[in-house]
Design a protein around this motif. Structure first.
Motif, short mmCIF file in Angstrom:
data_model
loop_
_atom_site.label_atom_id
_atom_site.label_comp_id
_atom_site.label_asym_id
_atom_site.label_seq_id
_atom_site.Cartn_x
_atom_site.Cartn_y
_atom_site.Cartn_z
N GLY A 172 -2.75 14.57 -13.84
CA GLY A 172 -4.16 14.51 -14.21
C GLY A 172 -4.77 13.13 -14.04
N CYS A 173 -4.06 12.19 -13.40
CA CYS A 173 -4.62 10.84 -13.21
C CYS A 173 -5.50 10.85 -11.96
N GLU A 174 -6.79 10.59 -12.14
CA GLU A 174 -7.74 10.55 -11.02
C GLU A 174 -7.86 9.12 -10.54
N GLN A 175 -7.18 8.78 -9.45
CA GLN A 175 -7.19 7.40 -8.96
C GLN A 175 -7.43 7.40 -7.45
N GLN A 176 -8.16 6.37 -6.98
CA GLN A 176 -8.42 6.30 -5.53
C GLN A 176 -8.06 4.92 -5.02
N ILE A 177 -7.57 4.90 -3.78
CA ILE A 177 -7.36 3.61 -3.10
C ILE A 177 -8.64 3.26 -2.37
N ILE A 178 -9.12 2.05 -2.57
CA ILE A 178 -10.38 1.65 -1.92
C ILE A 178 -10.19 0.31 -1.22
N GLY A 179 -11.08 0.02 -0.29
CA GLY A 179 -11.02 -1.24 0.46
C GLY A 179 -11.76 -2.34 -0.28
N ALA A 180 -11.69 -3.55 0.30
CA ALA A 180 -12.26 -4.73 -0.36
C ALA A 180 -13.77 -4.60 -0.55
N ASP A 181 -14.49 -4.01 0.45
CA ASP A 181 -15.95 -3.92 0.32
C ASP A 181 -16.36 -3.00 -0.82
N ALA B 77 -6.63 -7.11 -0.30
CA ALA B 77 -6.16 -6.20 0.76
C ALA B 77 -6.67 -4.79 0.49
N PHE B 78 -6.52 -4.36 -0.73
CA PHE B 78 -7.01 -3.04 -1.17
C PHE B 78 -6.97 -3.04 -2.69
N ALA B 79 -7.49 -1.94 -3.27
CA ALA B 79 -7.48 -1.86 -4.74
C ALA B 79 -7.33 -0.41 -5.15
N VAL B 80 -6.88 -0.19 -6.37
CA VAL B 80 -6.86 1.16 -6.93
C VAL B 80 -7.95 1.23 -7.99
N TRP B 81 -8.80 2.24 -7.87
CA TRP B 81 -9.92 2.43 -8.80
C TRP B 81 -9.62 3.64 -9.69
N THR B 82 -9.67 3.41 -11.00
CA THR B 82 -9.47 4.50 -11.96
C THR B 82 -10.69 4.51 -12.88
N GLU B 83 -11.56 5.47 -12.64
CA GLU B 83 -12.86 5.47 -13.31
C GLU B 83 -12.74 5.69 -14.83
N SER B 84 -11.67 6.40 -15.22
CA SER B 84 -11.60 6.85 -16.61
C SER B 84 -11.01 5.82 -17.57
N GLU B 85 -10.58 4.65 -17.09
CA GLU B 85 -9.90 3.72 -18.00
C GLU B 85 -10.88 3.04 -18.96
N GLU B 86 -10.35 2.67 -20.13
CA GLU B 86 -11.21 2.20 -21.22
C GLU B 86 -10.74 0.83 -21.73
N VAL B 87 -11.59 0.20 -22.52
CA VAL B 87 -11.19 -1.05 -23.19
C VAL B 87 -11.63 -0.98 -24.65
N ARG C 164 0.79 -1.24 0.00
CA ARG C 164 0.00 0.00 0.00
C ARG C 164 0.82 1.30 0.00
N PRO C 165 1.84 1.45 0.88
CA PRO C 165 2.57 2.73 0.89
C PRO C 165 3.16 3.08 -0.48
N ALA C 166 3.73 2.10 -1.16
CA ALA C 166 4.35 2.38 -2.48
C ALA C 166 3.27 2.77 -3.49
N VAL C 167 2.11 2.10 -3.42
CA VAL C 167 1.03 2.40 -4.36
C VAL C 167 0.49 3.81 -4.08
N GLU C 168 0.37 4.15 -2.78
CA GLU C 168 -0.11 5.50 -2.42
C GLU C 168 0.83 6.57 -2.97
N ARG C 169 2.13 6.32 -2.83
CA ARG C 169 3.12 7.28 -3.36
C ARG C 169 2.95 7.45 -4.86
N GLN C 170 2.81 6.33 -5.56
CA GLN C 170 2.72 6.37 -7.02
C GLN C 170 1.49 7.16 -7.48
N ILE C 171 0.32 6.88 -6.87
CA ILE C 171 -0.88 7.57 -7.37
C ILE C 171 -0.89 9.04 -6.94
#
Ligand SMILES: Cc1cc2nc3c(=O)[nH]c(=O)nc-3n(C[C@H](O)[C@H](O)[C@H](O)COP(=O)(O)OP(=O)(O)OC[C@H]3O[C@@H](n4cnc5c(N)ncnc54)[C@H](O)[C@@H]3O)c2cc1C
Length: 432
Positions: free
Chosen positions: A175-184, A202-212, A161-168
């Protein structure tokens, strides 16, 4: 006259070699800038090379290169583990070892942050350009299963988690809108994870703007939209150098299995094949194939299959919903140009789907696929002029070719047309 051509053009001829996602996007951008485009590919249909059944992620906020200090530290463990996502078969050729040394040299934070910044600039441009084209040709999005479902990156280990928090936190400035969220929260966003047997989250990163998007279908749609003259099923063999004008002789023609093509400019966008096509000229860029696998499964229980894109960070697998199919991709193997398909990798992909989204898909025909990511050691694609006047390169996009294709095409076109570059082109220049 193609719909894509504009009155700005002066009708100069360009021949693009390679109708993968990068070549097809280049054809559109060049055509829109007024070039008369011929698109050559050895395959009978665009998009059947390394773009064919890739992970389908337009991963605009996830561009960190493979070469990082953390990857270097984890490398010995990955190489020794039986079920490792990474595999390496050492080869004897010097180019391979030079690539590895350059990869190790690129695993410095200063290099990683410079590359990540450069790739975020290119991915931001790519998103803008793709959206412009989707607005211009409204039939492309539905025909290519383009969607914006958002992306969840799942972490099973709280220590990450700490490394991921630093990165986001650092990426927010870009301009990257990303949030760390819990399992629920994660299961609320993607209910198909509720029954997940793939291990605790354990946790996840949510990025609403990503596409496929389906890369092969997008390549085909762009090839059509470009209005380029298509020369498919025609293998390029070698370049011809014309008379020297004071400096290095200009590339004046391309020889193919079916004849000779003259043009004012040539764009080499042949994925991992760029080395073989440039070697006869006496130099080849550091592009190494990194083999990966995918399966594409029919979804038979839609409520149990993910709608959002999911990345399993520990297993290094991505899941993308493409209409009524689920694409699952992963693994990185340095095995040269060997395309043989290891059935254990396909079985591992099927197992991961059963464990994570049990009951969602049918496994009768998993459509196994193997592809070679055309990777530079540090993870930056090479976009721009070569040392041979008349020959341009758009290659080496590694694990991000689909994500970066439209921006790369736009940037290259601005350089070829003498227009102001939309972003700083320096990070993508050909290495010396
Ligand atoms: C398993 C896997 C998953 C991936 N997932 C993603 C993802 O989710 N998101 C993402 O952004 N990227 C992803 N990638 C990376 C992406 O697929 C590549 O970076 C991208 O396809 C490269 O595109 P390209 O146009 O450069 O190469 P290609 O698609 O290979 O196009 C090159 C074309 O050149 C042609 N060609 C080659 N030699 C010749 C010749 N001599 N004459 C004529 N034609 C020739 C080939 O037939 C081919 O059509 C993934 C890759 C793999 C392997």
């Amino acid at each position: 006259m193609s719909e894509a051509r504009t009155a700005r053009g002066d009708g100069r001829e360009v021949c693009v070699i390679g109708a993968g996602i990068v070549g097809c996007a280049s054809a559109v951008a060049l055509s829109q800038a007024g070039w008369c485009v011929t698109l050559v590919d050895a395959q009978a249909t665009p998009g059947l090379g390394e773009s064919r059944a890739n992970g389908a992620q337009l991963s605009y906020s996830y561009v960190e290169p493979l070469a990082t200090p953390a990857a270097l530290r984890a490398l010995p463990g990955w190489l020794l583990a039986a079920d490792s996502p990474l595999r390496w078969r050492p080869r004897t050729d010097w180019a391979h070892w030079r690539w590895l040394l350059q990869f190790v040299a690129a695993c410095r934070w200063s290099q990683v942050s410079a590359t990540t910044e450069a790739l975020l600039a290119l991915s931001g441009l790519s998103r803008q350009v793709l959206h412009r084209w989707l607005a211009q040709w409204p039939t492309i999005a539905p025909a290519t299963q383009h969607a914006r479902p958002g992306k969840l990156v799942l972490y099973r280990d709280a220590a990450a988690r700490p490394a991921v928090e630093r990165q986001i936190g650092w990426q927010r400035a870009w301009g990257c809108e990303q949030q760390i969220i819990g399992a629920d929260e994660c299961r609320r966003l993607e209910p198909a994870l509720a029954a997940s047997g793939g291990g605790p989250i354990a946790f996840a990163v949510w990025t609403e703007s990503e596409e496929v998007v389906d890369a092969a279908l997008l390549a085909q749609a762009l090839a059509r939209a470009s209005g380029a003259t298509l020369r498919l099923g025609e293998r390029a063999l070698r370049f011809e150098r014309g008379r020297a004008e004071g400096g290095e002789a200009r590339i004046s023609a391309l020889h193919t299995e079916a004849g000779r093509i003259e043009a004012d400019a040539f764009v080499l966008a042949a994925g991992p094949a760029v080395r073989a096509l440039l070697q006869p000229l006496g130099w080849a860029p550091p592009v190494e194939p990194i083999r990966g696998y995918s399966i594409t499964l029919p979804v038979h229980q839609p409520s149990m299959a993910p709608k959002v894109s999911v990345t399993d960070a520990a297993r290094k697998l991505v899941y993308a919903r493409l209409g009524d199919r689920l694409r699952v991709a992963g693994f990185a193997e340095l095995c040269g140009s060997d395309r043989s398909l290891d059935p254990r990798r396909i079985e591992a992909l099927c197992r991961a789907v059963r464990e994570t989204f049990d009951g969602a898909c049918s496994f009768d025909d998993p459509q196994p696929w193997v592809g070679l990511r055309p990777a530079t050691p540090g993870g930056r694609p090479i976009i721009g002029a070569t040392r041979w006047p008349g020959l341009w390169l758009n290659a080496g996009h590694g694990a991000l070719g689909l994500t970066l294709a439209c921006g790369s095409a736009d940037l290259l076109t601005s350089m070829m047309s003498g227009q102001k570059a939309p972003i700083d082109p320096a990070p993508y220049r050909l290495p010396g």
